[in-house]
Design an enzyme around this catalytic site. Structure first.
Site, PDB file in Angstrom:
ATOM      1  CB  SER A 141      -0.767   0.203   1.258  1.00  0.00           C
ATOM      2  OG  SER A 141      -1.500   1.312   1.451  1.00  0.00           O
ATOM      3  CE1 TYR A 160      -6.669   4.622  -2.656  1.00  0.00           C
ATOM      4  CE2 TYR A 160      -4.790   4.392  -1.083  1.00  0.00           C
ATOM      5  CZ  TYR A 160      -6.117   4.015  -1.572  1.00  0.00           C
ATOM      6  OH  TYR A 160      -6.622   2.918  -0.934  1.00  0.00           O
ATOM      7  CB  THR A 179      -5.805   2.441  -5.731  1.00  0.00           C
ATOM      8  OG1 THR A 179      -5.513   1.174  -5.399  1.00  0.00           O
ATOM      9  CG2 THR A 179      -7.459   2.242  -5.052  1.00  0.00           C
ATOM     10  CE  LYS A 200      -6.817  -3.174  -4.494  1.00  0.00           C
ATOM     11  NZ  LYS A 200      -7.513  -2.394  -3.619  1.00  0.00           N
ATOM     12  CG  HIS A 245     -11.140  -0.402  -1.309  1.00  0.00           C
ATOM     13  ND1 HIS A 245     -10.276   0.482  -2.062  1.00  0.00           N
ATOM     14  CD2 HIS A 245     -10.736  -0.084  -0.285  1.00  0.00           C
ATOM     15  CE1 HIS A 245      -9.323   0.858  -1.517  1.00  0.00           C
ATOM     16  NE2 HIS A 245      -9.536   0.460  -0.072  1.00  0.00           N
ATOM     17  N   GLY A 258     -13.985 -10.337  -0.828  1.00  0.00           N
ATOM     18  CA  GLY A 258     -14.821 -11.317  -0.095  1.00  0.00           C
ATOM     19  C   GLY A 258     -14.227 -12.795  -0.672  1.00  0.00           C
ATOM     20  CB  ILE A 259     -11.325 -13.997  -2.469  1.00  0.00           C
ATOM     21  CG1 ILE A 259     -11.554 -13.408  -3.690  1.00  0.00           C
ATOM     22  CG2 ILE A 259     -10.749 -15.324  -2.501  1.00  0.00           C
ATOM     23  CD1 ILE A 259     -12.421 -14.395  -4.816  1.00  0.00           C
TER      24      ILE A 259
END
Ligand SMILES: Cc1cc2nc3c(=O)[nH]c(=O)nc-3n(C[C@H](O)[C@H](O)[C@H](O)COP(=O)(O)O)c2cc1C
Length: 346
Positions: free
Chosen positions: A104, A126, A152, A216, A240, A273-274
């Site tokens: 990040s 970002y 992102t 992303k 996200h 959610g994986i």
């Protein structure tokens, strides 16, 4: 690891972490922490048969980098709140499991310390309020050995209680973010929020770093097409982790449309959610090349450090191998060619 095991991991992390840290990581745009995972659970498979002896293969490449399995670590801020060594520990886990880590913008760890752990890594950026600092940071990541830039493009503005916001944490890990800028550069940036990127920023980042750029946070085929036409080598379909917009479609709902729009010209991956090997199978069957795992890795880092994260990744890779065999195909590419998965109900 199964979804139930990951839920136990989450509860162990909850017991270990201050409530404001746990709540920040768990937060979503509408408070429903399981919405994305539930959508992956709703994917239906059409298992294949009569394909002879099968030898499940999960190793692949992502933008030319070999990985032992397609389960990558998502870039996440505030990892030093999970473990004092943050991304150093996370990168050790990636190296042990033979996979790649996203780093990040808001890491508190210098790039060189992360790179030393030996795992391939992509730098997530970002578009900073001070444009020159975006390019400088990306250049530093490239010099330190990043293999790609993840740009992102979604803006999240979570509604959480004020004390849950990292800037208000009493222990202050949020103040240690942006460790790869100098103190003067951080002061220049101040608390100004990131800007919304445009198409030109893709080529700019590619030209500044000489690295492939992966966009992303795409949820539409038309946006994916525009990103790839503007020079992106890949896209990540992502909400996200359900943190973007209440009422948004889930990542799995957008995946097919994005693959159809750009799958022939760019690498498509997905996150949000994986939570088990079956979800990974669904992603590959719908045309993704790889998946990113976010919060489960954060919880594993908090609960058991690098060993815990490596166990999580290895466990999900084992489950993927088993799911491939149960589905009657040997690889993700075969799963996709066999039109093994179908998304229903949105
Ligand atoms: C605590 C936390 C911090 C995050 N920080 C970043 C970040 O700095 N940059 C970014 O692109 N995505 C960030 N994300 C999003 C993740 O990269 C990823 O898209 C998401 O976590 C995937 O969903 P999952 O947590 O359900 O696996 C963050 C997510 C969480 C939960």
């Amino acid at each position: 690891m199964t979804r139930a095991e990951i839920e136990r991991l989450r509860e162990r992390a909850r017991a270990l972490l201050p409530a404001h840290v746990f709540d920040y990581v768990a937060a979503t745009a509408d408070g429903s922490s399981e919405a994305e995972a539930d959508r992956w659970d709703a994917v239906r498979f059409r298992p294949a048969a009569l394909r002879g002896e099968l030898d499940a293969q999960v190793a692949t490449t992502v933008l030319g980098t070999p990985v032992d399995h397609p389960i990558l670590l998502a870039p996440m801020a505030q990892q030093v709140a999970a473990h004092p060594d943050g991304e150093i520990e996370m990168a050790r886990a990636a190296a042990a499991s033979g996979t790649l880590i996203g780093v990040s913008t808001n890491t508190a760890i210098p790039f060189a310390r992360i790179a030393e752990q030996g795992a391939p890594w992509w730098f997530q950026t970002y578009l900073l309020a001070e444009p020159a600092l975006t390019w400088a940071l990306a250049e530093r990541a490239a010099e330190a050995g990043a293999a790609a830039i993840l740009l992102t493009v979604e803006l999240t503005a979570l509604r959480v209680e004020p004390h849950v916001e990292p800037v208000n944490w009493p222990e202050g890990p949020a103040r240690a973010r942006l460790a790869n800028l100098t103190a003067d550069e951080r002061a220049l940036l101040g608390d100004r929020p990131a800007r919304n990127p445009g198409l030109d920023d893709i080529a700019r980042l590619r030209d500044v770093t000489g690295l492939p750029v992966v966009v992303k946070g795409v949820l539409r085929g038309d946006d994916a097409r525009r990103a790839v036409d503007a020079g992106a080598a890949g896209v990540v379909v992502s909400t996200h982790g359900h943190r973007r917009l209440a009422g948004s479609i889930s990542a799995v709902d957008a995946l097919g449309e994005v693959v159809e729009a750009v799958g022939a010209d760019a690498e498509v991956s997905v996150d949000s959610g994986i939570r088990d090997g079956r979800h990974v199978l669904a992603a590959l069957a719908l045309g993704a090349r790889a998946v990113f795992v976010g919060r489960p890795a954060w919880w594993a880092l908090a609960a058991d450090g690098a060993d815990g994260v490596a166990r999580l990744l290895d466990g999900m890779a084992d489950e993927l191998r088993l799911a491939l065999l149960q589905a009657g195909v040997a690889t993700g590419a075969e799963a996709s060619a066999a039109r093994l998965a179908r998304v229903t109900g949105w």
